[in-house]
Design a protein around this motif. Structure first.
Motif, PDB file in Angstrom:
ATOM      1  N   ILE A 259      20.565 -12.929 -82.123  1.00 19.62           N
ATOM      2  CA  ILE A 259      19.617 -13.074 -82.633  1.00 19.62           C
ATOM      3  C   ILE A 259      19.092 -13.951 -84.137  1.00 19.62           C
ATOM      4  O   ILE A 259      17.915 -15.031 -83.611  1.00 19.62           O
ATOM      5  CB  ILE A 259      18.771 -11.724 -82.240  1.00 19.62           C
ATOM      6  N   SER A 260      19.759 -13.558 -85.156  1.00 19.48           N
ATOM      7  CA  SER A 260      19.419 -14.524 -86.339  1.00 19.48           C
ATOM      8  C   SER A 260      20.438 -15.841 -86.208  1.00 19.48           C
ATOM      9  O   SER A 260      20.294 -16.686 -86.679  1.00 19.48           O
ATOM     10  CB  SER A 260      20.368 -14.354 -87.393  1.00 19.48           C
ATOM     11  N   ARG A 261      21.515 -16.495 -85.190  1.00 14.99           N
ATOM     12  CA  ARG A 261      22.000 -17.586 -85.226  1.00 14.99           C
ATOM     13  C   ARG A 261      21.215 -18.954 -85.241  1.00 14.99           C
ATOM     14  O   ARG A 261      20.122 -18.685 -84.376  1.00 14.99           O
ATOM     15  CB  ARG A 261      22.447 -17.277 -83.288  1.00 14.99           C
ATOM     16  N   GLY A 262      21.328 -19.208 -86.220  1.00 13.40           N
ATOM     17  CA  GLY A 262      21.095 -20.411 -86.304  1.00 13.40           C
ATOM     18  C   GLY A 262      19.834 -20.610 -87.371  1.00 13.40           C
ATOM     19  O   GLY A 262      19.040 -21.998 -88.172  1.00 13.40           O
ATOM     20  N   SER A 263      19.296 -19.248 -87.577  1.00 10.11           N
ATOM     21  CA  SER A 263      18.753 -19.404 -88.653  1.00 10.11           C
ATOM     22  C   SER A 263      19.545 -19.351 -90.384  1.00 10.11           C
ATOM     23  O   SER A 263      20.749 -19.355 -90.175  1.00 10.11           O
ATOM     24  CB  SER A 263      18.398 -17.599 -88.530  1.00 10.11           C
ATOM     25  N   ASP A 264      18.215 -19.555 -91.271  1.00  9.95           N
ATOM     26  CA  ASP A 264      18.883 -19.793 -92.543  1.00  9.95           C
ATOM     27  C   ASP A 264      19.788 -18.609 -93.535  1.00  9.95           C
ATOM     28  O   ASP A 264      19.266 -17.493 -93.830  1.00  9.95           O
ATOM     29  CB  ASP A 264      18.239 -20.325 -93.432  1.00  9.95           C
ATOM     30  N   PRO A 265      21.188 -18.209 -93.942  1.00  7.43           N
ATOM     31  CA  PRO A 265      21.437 -16.955 -93.813  1.00  7.43           C
ATOM     32  C   PRO A 265      21.497 -16.559 -95.021  1.00  7.43           C
ATOM     33  O   PRO A 265      20.799 -15.112 -94.340  1.00  7.43           O
ATOM     34  CB  PRO A 265      23.374 -17.352 -94.125  1.00  7.43           C
TER      35      PRO A 265
ATOM     36  N   ALA B 162      17.746 -16.728 -96.029  1.00  6.50           N
ATOM     37  CA  ALA B 162      16.581 -15.918 -95.622  1.00  6.50           C
ATOM     38  C   ALA B 162      17.387 -14.656 -94.694  1.00  6.50           C
ATOM     39  O   ALA B 162      15.810 -13.336 -95.551  1.00  6.50           O
ATOM     40  CB  ALA B 162      15.797 -16.687 -95.027  1.00  6.50           C
ATOM     41  N   THR B 163      17.923 -14.857 -93.550  1.00 10.00           N
ATOM     42  CA  THR B 163      18.148 -13.471 -93.104  1.00 10.00           C
ATOM     43  C   THR B 163      18.810 -12.243 -93.987  1.00 10.00           C
ATOM     44  O   THR B 163      18.638 -11.317 -93.422  1.00 10.00           O
ATOM     45  CB  THR B 163      19.498 -14.062 -91.744  1.00 10.00           C
ATOM     46  N   ALA B 164      19.293 -12.602 -95.040  1.00 12.23           N
ATOM     47  CA  ALA B 164      20.541 -11.239 -95.725  1.00 12.23           C
ATOM     48  C   ALA B 164      19.209 -10.806 -96.774  1.00 12.23           C
ATOM     49  O   ALA B 164      19.370  -9.889 -96.740  1.00 12.23           O
ATOM     50  CB  ALA B 164      21.060 -12.740 -96.369  1.00 12.23           C
ATOM     51  N   LYS B 165      18.350 -11.786 -96.423  1.00 15.15           N
ATOM     52  CA  LYS B 165      17.059 -10.745 -97.428  1.00 15.15           C
ATOM     53  C   LYS B 165      16.988  -9.833 -96.409  1.00 15.15           C
ATOM     54  O   LYS B 165      16.803  -8.808 -96.988  1.00 15.15           O
ATOM     55  CB  LYS B 165      16.362 -11.643 -98.626  1.00 15.15           C
ATOM     56  N   GLY B 166      15.658 -10.278 -95.514  1.00 14.32           N
ATOM     57  CA  GLY B 166      15.570  -9.137 -94.699  1.00 14.32           C
ATOM     58  C   GLY B 166      16.039  -8.463 -94.501  1.00 14.32           C
ATOM     59  O   GLY B 166      15.575  -7.145 -94.192  1.00 14.32           O
ATOM     60  N   TYR B 167      18.170  -8.163 -93.916  1.00 14.77           N
ATOM     61  CA  TYR B 167      18.670  -7.330 -93.441  1.00 14.77           C
ATOM     62  C   TYR B 167      18.856  -6.500 -94.629  1.00 14.77           C
ATOM     63  O   TYR B 167      18.753  -5.107 -94.024  1.00 14.77           O
ATOM     64  CB  TYR B 167      20.232  -7.996 -92.969  1.00 14.77           C
TER      65      TYR B 167
ATOM     66  N   ARG C 124      26.886  -7.675 -82.455  1.00 14.78           N
ATOM     67  CA  ARG C 124      26.657  -8.374 -81.900  1.00 14.78           C
ATOM     68  C   ARG C 124      25.260  -9.208 -81.378  1.00 14.78           C
ATOM     69  O   ARG C 124      24.840 -10.065 -81.826  1.00 14.78           O
ATOM     70  CB  ARG C 124      27.563  -8.502 -80.457  1.00 14.78           C
ATOM     71  N   LEU C 125      23.998  -8.394 -81.092  1.00 18.35           N
ATOM     72  CA  LEU C 125      22.664  -8.538 -80.935  1.00 18.35           C
ATOM     73  C   LEU C 125      22.437  -9.135 -82.534  1.00 18.35           C
ATOM     74  O   LEU C 125      21.381  -9.727 -81.922  1.00 18.35           O
ATOM     75  CB  LEU C 125      21.718  -7.615 -80.383  1.00 18.35           C
ATOM     76  N   THR C 126      22.654  -8.354 -83.133  1.00 12.18           N
ATOM     77  CA  THR C 126      21.820  -8.778 -84.764  1.00 12.18           C
ATOM     78  C   THR C 126      21.883 -10.538 -85.387  1.00 12.18           C
ATOM     79  O   THR C 126      21.187 -10.854 -85.029  1.00 12.18           O
ATOM     80  CB  THR C 126      22.624  -7.877 -85.629  1.00 12.18           C
ATOM     81  N   TYR C 127      23.158 -10.712 -84.696  1.00 10.42           N
ATOM     82  CA  TYR C 127      24.000 -11.579 -84.916  1.00 10.42           C
ATOM     83  C   TYR C 127      23.266 -13.007 -84.108  1.00 10.42           C
ATOM     84  O   TYR C 127      22.749 -13.849 -83.965  1.00 10.42           O
ATOM     85  CB  TYR C 127      25.775 -11.712 -85.028  1.00 10.42           C
TER      86      TYR C 127
ATOM     87  N   ILE D 179      37.533   0.331 -95.041  1.00  7.14           N
ATOM     88  CA  ILE D 179      36.980   0.384 -93.746  1.00  7.14           C
ATOM     89  C   ILE D 179      37.334  -1.405 -92.891  1.00  7.14           C
ATOM     90  O   ILE D 179      37.717  -1.608 -92.520  1.00  7.14           O
ATOM     91  CB  ILE D 179      36.322   0.552 -93.080  1.00  7.14           C
ATOM     92  N   THR D 180      36.347  -2.093 -93.553  1.00  7.08           N
ATOM     93  CA  THR D 180      35.768  -3.746 -93.422  1.00  7.08           C
ATOM     94  C   THR D 180      35.177  -3.981 -94.465  1.00  7.08           C
ATOM     95  O   THR D 180      34.241  -3.644 -94.846  1.00  7.08           O
ATOM     96  CB  THR D 180      34.830  -3.178 -91.786  1.00  7.08           C
ATOM     97  N   ASP D 181      35.123  -4.965 -94.244  1.00  2.00           N
ATOM     98  CA  ASP D 181      34.163  -6.006 -95.400  1.00  2.00           C
ATOM     99  C   ASP D 181      33.008  -6.010 -94.625  1.00  2.00           C
ATOM    100  O   ASP D 181      32.372  -6.852 -94.168  1.00  2.00           O
ATOM    101  CB  ASP D 181      34.917  -7.082 -95.299  1.00  2.00           C
ATOM    102  N   ILE D 182      31.844  -5.273 -95.357  1.00  3.15           N
ATOM    103  CA  ILE D 182      30.403  -5.132 -94.442  1.00  3.15           C
ATOM    104  C   ILE D 182      29.400  -6.152 -94.695  1.00  3.15           C
ATOM    105  O   ILE D 182      29.208  -6.731 -96.047  1.00  3.15           O
ATOM    106  CB  ILE D 182      29.478  -3.312 -94.579  1.00  3.15           C
ATOM    107  N   GLN D 183      28.392  -7.277 -94.157  1.00  2.45           N
ATOM    108  CA  GLN D 183      27.764  -7.989 -94.642  1.00  2.45           C
ATOM    109  C   GLN D 183      26.216  -6.742 -94.003  1.00  2.45           C
ATOM    110  O   GLN D 183      25.854  -6.454 -93.310  1.00  2.45           O
ATOM    111  CB  GLN D 183      27.696  -9.424 -93.420  1.00  2.45           C
ATOM    112  N   PRO D 184      25.182  -7.581 -94.876  1.00  4.74           N
ATOM    113  CA  PRO D 184      23.937  -6.663 -94.763  1.00  4.74           C
ATOM    114  C   PRO D 184      23.276  -6.572 -93.210  1.00  4.74           C
ATOM    115  O   PRO D 184      23.002  -5.422 -92.715  1.00  4.74           O
ATOM    116  CB  PRO D 184      22.712  -8.113 -95.090  1.00  4.74           C
ATOM    117  N   PRO D 185      24.015  -7.693 -91.896  1.00  6.55           N
ATOM    118  CA  PRO D 185      23.479  -7.429 -90.480  1.00  6.55           C
ATOM    119  C   PRO D 185      24.281  -6.152 -90.436  1.00  6.55           C
ATOM    120  O   PRO D 185      23.543  -5.682 -89.096  1.00  6.55           O
ATOM    121  CB  PRO D 185      23.769  -8.745 -89.959  1.00  6.55           C
TER     122      PRO D 185
END
Length: 408
Positions: free
Chosen positions: A161-167, A169-174, A156-159, A248-254
């Motif tokens: 912090i990255s709210r409003g960022s380019d998805p 770009a953030t996906a590459k960083g994560y 929750r903290l990760t999402y 278990i779940t569909d995992i996204q990079p963050p």
């Protein structure tokens, strides 16, 4: 000190076989989310994990001390035959759960096997009950909960912090962060799980009067255990990787980054304290926490329920198999030979069954039904959701309808 006998040599080899199964059984702990999100290719991921597992084996011996001098009473007449039987029970259960694709605990399989074999051979007095409760059962209950909560909050903290960022770009960083955190989990796994085999071999050496009681693992034991778990990790337990990454779940990079970081922190802390916890349960709890932590994320609770059932069954099931093996091994050399033959036959049968539906690095990310059924909540939502609007297909008129009206 006496030289290593043939029986102790067999125990050492069997312990290293268990270490090998531990490696491929638990590869998913570090690399499942990294593979499922595409941060690393499957073969690259398991190779990196294998190297770091080997490095981690040299960082501490606290968990090995817990195994060799904490769970079982060294003075209660624990003989090499008993340790051999305990290892057989752990190996058989590891392979059965691997065949089913269930990320059960290799650690608890080992504990269950050793406890069951010791009780069958020397009675309940051979087991240090307080150590089992404080060093095994309490961490088994607390660790996945702590890891899950930490992962949920981190997600929750990760999402946030990255709210409003380019998805993109953030996906590459994560994804880069996932690689680093996966390496940390692999390193932590080596500091915890590789030491369990070191402890078992040291216990066998103590039982055979090869080393003194309360001794630390010799260097050759540390090296051989580290190499065995690294080789097993490199082989890749693809069935369990599929369950952890897709079932278990569909995992996204963050989420993957948050889950792996939380799991690594819990494992490293427990290794420092000498708690021989289940890295499988910690990593599974982290993945579930990450699934709940993402808005709109869905955890497949049916898969989680099957995993929890396997966790609950691991200690008693491995213990029962090991107890039967110990009673047979107590009959002398013929009994030990019979246990070895039966164990090889069971392992061969499991391998043949696995070849009927192979899972490897080429199809580990495929969406197949054996990766996990939809959860109860997901199925209920799907059942009440109306069909999408759009043009209807051809409608078949009733048998008694007027053909002229039907074409009008």
């Amino acid at each position: 000190m006496e030289h290593i006998t043939l029986l102790i040599g067999i125990v050492i080899i069997t312990a290293l076989v268990f270490d090998f199964t531990n490696g491929f059984h638990d590869t998913a702990n570090a690399m499942a989310t990294t593979i499922s999100t595409g941060a690393l290719g499957p073969r690259t991921a398991v190779a990196m994990s294998a190297v770091l597992n080997l490095v981690g084996a040299f960082l501490s011996v606290e968990v090995a001390r817990t195994i060799s001098g904490g769970i079982l009473d060294e003075t209660a007449g624990i003989r090499p035959e008993v340790i051999f039987a305990g290892l057989v029970g752990a190996i058989v259960w590891n392979l059965l759960t691997w065949l089913a694709g269930l990320p059960s605990s290799s650690s608890h399989a080992l504990f269950g096997g050793l406890i069951g074999a010791s009780v069958a051979s020397a009675g309940f007095g051979a087991v240090n009950g307080d150590a089992v409760v404080m060093k095994v059962l309490v961490p088994a209950v607390c660790a996945p909960v702590v890891a899950g909560v930490a992962s949920l909050l981190a997600t929750r903290l990760t999402y946030r912090i990255s709210r409003g960022s380019d998805p993109a770009a953030t996906a590459k960083g994560y994804r880069a962060g996932q690689i680093a955190s996966a390496g940390l989990v692999s390193l932590a796994h080596g500091t915890n799980d590789a030491q369990k085999t070191m402890g078992v071999i040291t216990l066998a050496l103590i039982a055979g009067d090869v080393v003194a009681p309360d001794s630390d693992p010799p260097l050759w034991v540390i090296v051989s255990a580290g190499l065995a778990i690294a080789l097993g990790t490199f082989i890749g337990g693809w069935r369990i990787i599929r369950t952890m990454g897709k079932g278990i779940t569909d995992i996204q990079p963050p989420q993957g980054f948050a889950a792996q970081t939380g799991a690594a922190a819990v494992i490293l802390a427990s290794s420092h304290l000498g708690f021989s916890l289940s890295t499988t349960q910690v990593c599974s709890g982290s993945v579930m926490g990450a699934g709940v932590g993402r808005k709109g994320g869905v955890v497949r609770w049916s898969t989680a329920g099957r995993m929890a059932a396997a966790w609950a069954l691991t200690l008693p099931a491995a213990g029962l198999v090991a107890a039967g093996a110990a009673l047979l091994a107590d009959q002398g050399d013929a009994g030990v030979t019979a246990v070895a033959v039966l164990a090889l036959a069971v392992c061969a049968a499991i391998w043949v069954a696995a070849r009927r539906r192979p899972v490897d690095h080429t199809n580990v990310n495929d969406d197949r039904t054996d990766a996990g059924e939809p959860g109860i909540v997901t199925a209920a939502v799907a059942a009440v959701t109306p069909p999408p609007a759009g043009p209807l297909g051809p409608v078949t008129p009733p048998a008694d309808a007027d053909p002229a009206k039907a074409t009008a």
